[in-house]
Design a protein around this motif. Structure first.
Motif, PDB file in Angstrom:
ATOM      1  N   LEU A  27     -15.890  23.469  48.051  1.00  0.00           N
ATOM      2  CA  LEU A  27     -14.536  23.134  48.499  1.00  0.00           C
ATOM      3  C   LEU A  27     -13.740  22.376  47.439  1.00  0.00           C
ATOM      4  O   LEU A  27     -12.509  22.393  47.448  1.00  0.00           O
ATOM      5  N   LEU A  28     -14.417  21.725  46.528  1.00  0.00           N
ATOM      6  CA  LEU A  28     -13.740  20.808  45.602  1.00  0.00           C
ATOM      7  C   LEU A  28     -12.894  21.473  44.520  1.00  0.00           C
ATOM      8  O   LEU A  28     -11.800  20.973  44.234  1.00  0.00           O
ATOM      9  N   PRO A  29     -13.313  22.560  43.893  1.00  0.00           N
ATOM     10  CA  PRO A  29     -12.437  23.144  42.866  1.00  0.00           C
ATOM     11  C   PRO A  29     -11.063  23.560  43.401  1.00  0.00           C
ATOM     12  O   PRO A  29     -10.043  23.316  42.761  1.00  0.00           O
ATOM     13  N   ALA A  30     -11.026  24.152  44.584  1.00  0.00           N
ATOM     14  CA  ALA A  30      -9.733  24.547  45.161  1.00  0.00           C
ATOM     15  C   ALA A  30      -8.906  23.316  45.521  1.00  0.00           C
ATOM     16  O   ALA A  30      -7.680  23.305  45.335  1.00  0.00           O
ATOM     17  N   ALA A  31      -9.557  22.276  46.021  1.00  0.00           N
ATOM     18  CA  ALA A  31      -8.846  21.035  46.344  1.00  0.00           C
ATOM     19  C   ALA A  31      -8.284  20.394  45.079  1.00  0.00           C
ATOM     20  O   ALA A  31      -7.142  19.914  45.070  1.00  0.00           O
ATOM     21  N   LEU A  32      -9.067  20.393  44.015  1.00  0.00           N
ATOM     22  CA  LEU A  32      -8.604  19.840  42.742  1.00  0.00           C
ATOM     23  C   LEU A  32      -7.437  20.652  42.195  1.00  0.00           C
ATOM     24  O   LEU A  32      -6.430  20.094  41.744  1.00  0.00           O
ATOM     25  N   ASP A  33      -7.553  21.956  42.257  1.00  0.00           N
ATOM     26  CA  ASP A  33      -6.472  22.823  41.786  1.00  0.00           C
ATOM     27  C   ASP A  33      -5.187  22.558  42.566  1.00  0.00           C
ATOM     28  O   ASP A  33      -4.109  22.444  41.973  1.00  0.00           O
ATOM     29  N   ALA A  35      -4.366  19.795  44.137  1.00  0.00           N
ATOM     30  CA  ALA A  35      -3.887  18.457  43.777  1.00  0.00           C
ATOM     31  C   ALA A  35      -3.143  18.489  42.442  1.00  0.00           C
ATOM     32  O   ALA A  35      -2.090  17.855  42.289  1.00  0.00           O
ATOM     33  N   ILE A  36      -3.657  19.228  41.471  1.00  0.00           N
ATOM     34  CA  ILE A  36      -3.000  19.330  40.159  1.00  0.00           C
ATOM     35  C   ILE A  36      -1.671  20.056  40.287  1.00  0.00           C
ATOM     36  O   ILE A  36      -0.660  19.619  39.722  1.00  0.00           O
ATOM     37  N   ARG A  37      -1.656  21.151  41.041  1.00  0.00           N
ATOM     38  CA  ARG A  37      -0.392  21.887  41.222  1.00  0.00           C
ATOM     39  C   ARG A  37       0.654  21.029  41.928  1.00  0.00           C
ATOM     40  O   ARG A  37       1.832  21.052  41.571  1.00  0.00           O
ATOM     41  N   THR A  38       0.234  20.249  42.908  1.00  0.00           N
ATOM     42  CA  THR A  38       1.149  19.359  43.621  1.00  0.00           C
ATOM     43  C   THR A  38       1.681  18.275  42.693  1.00  0.00           C
ATOM     44  O   THR A  38       2.877  17.975  42.691  1.00  0.00           O
ATOM     45  N   LEU A  39       0.801  17.706  41.877  1.00  0.00           N
ATOM     46  CA  LEU A  39       1.211  16.679  40.916  1.00  0.00           C
ATOM     47  C   LEU A  39       2.223  17.237  39.921  1.00  0.00           C
ATOM     48  O   LEU A  39       3.250  16.603  39.640  1.00  0.00           O
ATOM     49  N   ARG A  40       1.959  18.425  39.407  1.00  0.00           N
ATOM     50  CA  ARG A  40       2.892  19.054  38.461  1.00  0.00           C
ATOM     51  C   ARG A  40       4.247  19.302  39.114  1.00  0.00           C
ATOM     52  O   ARG A  40       5.297  19.047  38.520  1.00  0.00           O
ATOM     53  N   ALA A  41       4.237  19.798  40.342  1.00  0.00           N
ATOM     54  CA  ALA A  41       5.491  20.060  41.055  1.00  0.00           C
ATOM     55  C   ALA A  41       6.245  18.756  41.307  1.00  0.00           C
ATOM     56  O   ALA A  41       7.471  18.697  41.146  1.00  0.00           O
ATOM     57  N   ASP A  42       5.517  17.715  41.683  1.00  0.00           N
ATOM     58  CA  ASP A  42       6.148  16.411  41.915  1.00  0.00           C
ATOM     59  C   ASP A  42       6.776  15.874  40.639  1.00  0.00           C
ATOM     60  O   ASP A  42       7.867  15.304  40.664  1.00  0.00           O
ATOM     61  N   SER A  54      -0.548  14.693  31.199  1.00  0.00           N
ATOM     62  CA  SER A  54       0.183  15.945  31.380  1.00  0.00           C
ATOM     63  C   SER A  54      -0.398  17.131  30.621  1.00  0.00           C
ATOM     64  O   SER A  54       0.227  18.165  30.537  1.00  0.00           O
ATOM     65  N   GLY A  55      -1.580  17.022  30.089  1.00  0.00           N
ATOM     66  CA  GLY A  55      -2.179  18.121  29.343  1.00  0.00           C
ATOM     67  C   GLY A  55      -2.890  19.099  30.254  1.00  0.00           C
ATOM     68  O   GLY A  55      -2.826  19.007  31.468  1.00  0.00           O
ATOM     69  N   PRO A  56      -3.596  20.056  29.661  1.00  0.00           N
ATOM     70  CA  PRO A  56      -4.283  21.068  30.451  1.00  0.00           C
ATOM     71  C   PRO A  56      -5.394  20.485  31.321  1.00  0.00           C
ATOM     72  O   PRO A  56      -5.756  21.048  32.324  1.00  0.00           O
ATOM     73  N   GLN A  57      -5.937  19.352  30.927  1.00  0.00           N
ATOM     74  CA  GLN A  57      -6.971  18.683  31.711  1.00  0.00           C
ATOM     75  C   GLN A  57      -6.353  17.529  32.499  1.00  0.00           C
ATOM     76  O   GLN A  57      -6.782  16.395  32.387  1.00  0.00           O
ATOM     77  N   GLN A  58      -5.332  17.803  33.279  1.00  0.00           N
ATOM     78  CA  GLN A  58      -4.635  16.753  34.012  1.00  0.00           C
ATOM     79  C   GLN A  58      -5.588  15.963  34.886  1.00  0.00           C
ATOM     80  O   GLN A  58      -6.501  16.509  35.490  1.00  0.00           O
ATOM     81  N   HIS A  59      -5.322  14.675  34.963  1.00  0.00           N
ATOM     82  CA  HIS A  59      -6.128  13.786  35.779  1.00  0.00           C
ATOM     83  C   HIS A  59      -5.408  13.504  37.087  1.00  0.00           C
ATOM     84  O   HIS A  59      -4.213  13.271  37.107  1.00  0.00           O
ATOM     85  N   VAL A  60      -6.144  13.538  38.166  1.00  0.00           N
ATOM     86  CA  VAL A  60      -5.601  13.156  39.457  1.00  0.00           C
ATOM     87  C   VAL A  60      -6.373  11.952  39.955  1.00  0.00           C
ATOM     88  O   VAL A  60      -7.537  11.749  39.613  1.00  0.00           O
ATOM     89  N   THR A  61      -5.716  11.161  40.774  1.00  0.00           N
ATOM     90  CA  THR A  61      -6.359   9.983  41.356  1.00  0.00           C
ATOM     91  C   THR A  61      -7.229  10.403  42.535  1.00  0.00           C
ATOM     92  O   THR A  61      -7.141  11.536  43.025  1.00  0.00           O
ATOM     93  N   ALA A  62      -8.020   9.469  43.010  1.00  0.00           N
ATOM     94  CA  ALA A  62      -8.839   9.724  44.192  1.00  0.00           C
ATOM     95  C   ALA A  62      -7.943  10.105  45.372  1.00  0.00           C
ATOM     96  O   ALA A  62      -8.241  11.065  46.100  1.00  0.00           O
ATOM     97  N   ARG A  63      -6.863   9.382  45.555  1.00  0.00           N
ATOM     98  CA  ARG A  63      -5.943   9.687  46.666  1.00  0.00           C
ATOM     99  C   ARG A  63      -5.373  11.095  46.520  1.00  0.00           C
ATOM    100  O   ARG A  63      -5.328  11.858  47.483  1.00  0.00           O
TER     101      ARG A  63
END
Length: 139
Positions: A27-33, A35-42, A54-63
């Motif tokens: 379940l985690l890769p799709a959730a991470l993807d 989260a990254i797409r949402t962060l980029r859109a935001d 903001s690079g290809p390996q974007q970091h997302v927080t736990a939240r």
């Protein structure tokens, strides 16, 4: 298509920590993807700070990851999400953190110096999030 490196990482985890089945990790890769797409859109809409991640390996927080997990599960499984999560032994956001940190331990996911397992603690209630919206309400 399955990612062989990810599958191998999960196999190594399961040999040491059998608390969660392979499907929980899946379940985690799709959730991470998500989260990254949402962060980029935001960021594009000016709703999130534009920082050094903001690079290809974007970091997302736990939240952000936990919210991506929530949104992915609700979109994909709707009223069945809570039952699926129960079957996978995922009952709190702390469990999401356990899965993530198991993946970090084998090098499948990364983290920064600021990240902590505790960042996943009690971010939302699973009953309120995954069950309550689908309960029938009678007056």
């Amino acid at each position: 298509m399955r990612n062989e490196a990810f599958d191998n990482a999960v196999t190594r985890i399961l040999a040491k920590d059998p608390r969660y089945p392979r499907e929980a990790y899946d379940l985690l890769p799709a959730a991470l993807d998500l989260a990254i797409r949402t962060l980029r859109a935001d960021r594009q809409e000016g709703r999130a700070p534009d920082d050094d991640d903001s690079g290809p390996q974007q970091h997302v927080t736990a939240r952000q990851l936990a919210e991506g997990f929530r949104d992915h599960l609700l979109t994909e499984y709707g009223p069945f999400a809570k039952g699926i999560l129960d079957d996978l032994n995922i009952r709190t956001t702390d469990d999401i953190g356990n899965l993530v940190y198991n993946l970090i331990a084998v090098g499948a996911f990364g983290k920064t110096e600021k990240d902590r397992r505790e960042d996943f603690h009690a971010l939302y209630d699973f009953d309120e999030t995954f069950a309550e919206p689908f309960r029938c309400q009678y007056d």
